[in-house]
Design an enzyme around this catalytic site. Structure first.
Site, PDB file in Angstrom:
ATOM      1  CD  GLN A 164      87.072 -66.543 -40.014  1.00 46.49           C
ATOM      2  OE1 GLN A 164      86.255 -66.700 -40.903  1.00 46.49           O
ATOM      3  NE2 GLN A 164      86.777 -65.879 -38.915  1.00 46.49           N
ATOM      4  CG  ASP A 177      83.369 -56.145 -37.794  1.00 51.11           C
ATOM      5  OD1 ASP A 177      82.362 -55.713 -37.204  1.00 51.11           O
ATOM      6  OD2 ASP A 177      83.378 -56.413 -39.017  1.00 51.11           O
ATOM      7  CG  ASP A 193      76.837 -72.856 -36.491  1.00 51.38           C
ATOM      8  OD1 ASP A 193      77.462 -72.615 -37.539  1.00 51.38           O
ATOM      9  OD2 ASP A 193      75.625 -73.140 -36.453  1.00 51.38           O
ATOM     10  CB  ALA A 194      74.733 -68.070 -36.608  1.00 45.59           C
ATOM     11  CG  ASP A 216      77.569 -57.984 -40.117  1.00 42.70           C
ATOM     12  OD1 ASP A 216      77.767 -58.026 -41.345  1.00 42.70           O
ATOM     13  OD2 ASP A 216      78.262 -57.305 -39.342  1.00 42.70           O
TER      14      ASP A 216
END
Length: 514
Positions: A239, A293, A347-348, A365
């Site tokens: 990204q 974050d 990756d989740a 999240d």
């Protein structure tokens, strides 16, 4: 010079132009996905228009009878300029022009038509060197191999290390290089060598200057796109990360979409974390999926009963920025440096598939489901998988986009979690509670709690932790929705085979962005 040498050069040229042609296609699709969202839609449009233009170009070559080498060299120069400048043109179009899509289609038609002319011309030139049967097989084999290399190199090396703009200029220069070599190798077959040579070198200069100044150009266009000062820009393998600042307000954008504003992010993170965490005062282990974050971890660390927090984020660069840059780390109160927080890059979904662990609290999240890669992490199968990693009295909570701007997407997430808990597996049953809060930077924002035990939102007692926004009096009101915000009866749950959540999300936000 041997007679074989021009033939060998032309076969090498086939390989190079095959790579370049696919790169231009991928650039347009990736850039449009970054600017407009909806990767499947953008890739479908780009591929469809580009292939149509290639077909048109191939058809047009039937009308070219003379000076085939001159035409081939001229087309290489044209492709080098149009393809090499395509990313810059599209960025400027998005920043300044009222109709990006129209300019995108023009760029695709111009570049695609010339790309479509290359192979038919080369076959006609090469057939003088060998039998047509051998010529066609050689050309197609090299064309396919070039496409494979381009499609592999683009996501793995070019975008992460060069970025879209430099990649565009670089491959434009490759096309120009083919034309310049052709001017030397095929000089005896050229009619307008002098004119073509001047255009080739002028184009090379333009693209070289563009490559050298692409960093400044990117900064300029992004300044046009973002109203606040850009203080950090990073292209990762996954990204584009942009951090802006206006006075004391820091904002993070991922692929052009706002992720938080430091002025009011506490409203989001407090409401995401504390209702569920307060209902689990015995909880010791928590898992955060996303949240690179560190701000969700910051809120969880306020609960002294939490002994370990596992955080899984796909983007290592995201973690690095918010851990190593002091001005960003301060936003999360250095949560990512806390010894209780254990970070895994990955990756989740894959993490949950491979993990043998269980948690008392799982917090999802993740960014909004604006594409199918993210949509799968809001699917029935994903919530079933997450539920199997909850302890007996565990709770899962997820952010669920806006119940005002994307109401169908919000209520689809709610329904998906409900359906994930149905079936014969009694140990996977959830009690599901949607709620929402007003965040100035985003508007009305939604969340969903899924608990293995029934909860009464009116009886959740907030833990005694420092909070800026959420209060005991406010908490029960978050679970109340007005009559005009209730779900439609025909909404569907999100499954991997339909990805309906992505359509709901885009349709909802589109009506407010026009």
């Amino acid at each position: 010079m041997s007679d074989k040498f021009p033939g060998i050069f032309l076969l090498v040229a086939v390989f190079v132009i095959a790579v370049c042609g696919l790169i231009y296609e991928l650039l347009a699709a990736a850039l449009s996905s970054y600017l407009l969202g909806g990767s499947v839609t953008q890739f479908s449009i780009v591929i469809g228009v580009f292939l149509t233009a290639m077909g048109l170009g191939s058809f047009l070559t039937r009308h070219i009878e003379d000076n085939l080498v001159d035409v081939f060299v001229g087309i290489q120069i044209g492709i080098g300029l149009s393809g090499g400048l395509s990313a810059a043109v599209l960025l400027l179009a998005f920043a300044l022009a009222p109709t990006y899509q129209a300019i995108l289609i023009i760029v695709l038609l111009v570049t695609g038509t010339m790309v479509g002319m290359e192979i038919p011309l080369l076959i006609r030139i090469l057939e003088k060197q060998a039998a047509l049967r051998i010529t066609v097989s050689n050309v197609l084999a090299l064309d396919y191999i070039g496409a494979l290399i381009a499609s592999s190199a683009f996501p793995l090396f070019l975008v992460p290390y060069l970025g879209l703009l430099r990649t565009s200029f670089l491959f434009g220069l490759l096309n120009i290089a083919v034309s310049i070599v052709a001017l030397r190798v095929l000089s005896g077959m050229l009619v307008r060598k002098g004119r073509l040579k001047r255009w080739a070198y002028l184009s090379a200069i333009i693209l070289t200057v563009g490559f050298a100044t692409s960093g400044y150009f990117t900064s300029y266009t992004e300044m046009l796109l973002y109203q606040d000062s850009i203080i950090l820009a990073k292209q990762t393998p996954y990204q584009r990360l942009i951090v802006t600042r206006w006075r004391g307000d820091f904002r993070l954008y991922i692929d052009g979409h706002l992720q938080f504003s430091s002025i009011d992010e506490h409203r989001y993170h407090e409401c995401l974390v504390h209702p569920a965490a307060s209902a689990l005062k015995h909880a010791k282990r928590a898992l955060i999926l996303g949240g690179g974050d560190g701000m969700t971890a910051r809120e969880l660390l306020k609960h002294e009963n939490i002994e370990r927090i596992d955080l899984v984020d796909l983007d290592a660069e995201m973690i690095k920025l918010f851990k190593d840059y002091d001005f960003l780390a301060r936003l999360s109160e250095n949560a990512l440096r806390n010894p209780k927080v254990h970070v895994t890059v990955g990756d989740a979904g894959k993490f949950l598939e491979n993990s043998p662990d269980f948690w008392d609290l799982i917090i999802v999240d993740l960014p909004d489901p604006n594409n199918i890669s993210l949509g799968r992490l809001y699917s029935k199968s994903f919530y079933k998988l997450a539920g199997r990693h909850l302890n007996r009295f565990g709770i899962l909570v997820t952010q669920a986009t806006s119940p005002y701007y994307a109401a169908d997407a919000f209520w689809s997430i709610n329904k998906t979690i409900k359906e994930a808990s149905l079936g014969p597996e009694g140990d996977l049953r959830f009690s599901v509670y949607p709620y929402h809060v007003y965040i100035p930077s985003f508007g009305d924002w939604g969340f969903v709690i899924a608990s293995r035990e029934e909860l009464n939102p009116d009886r959740i007692q907030l833990s005694d932790v420092p909070l800026k926004f959420l209060s005991q009096q406010l908490l029960p009101t978050l679970f109340i929705f007005p009559a005009d915000a209730l779900p439609k009866k025909d909404l569907k749950a999100n499954r991997l085979d339909n990805q309906i959540i992505v359509n709901y999300y885009r349709r909802g936000w589109k009506q407010y962005s026009q």
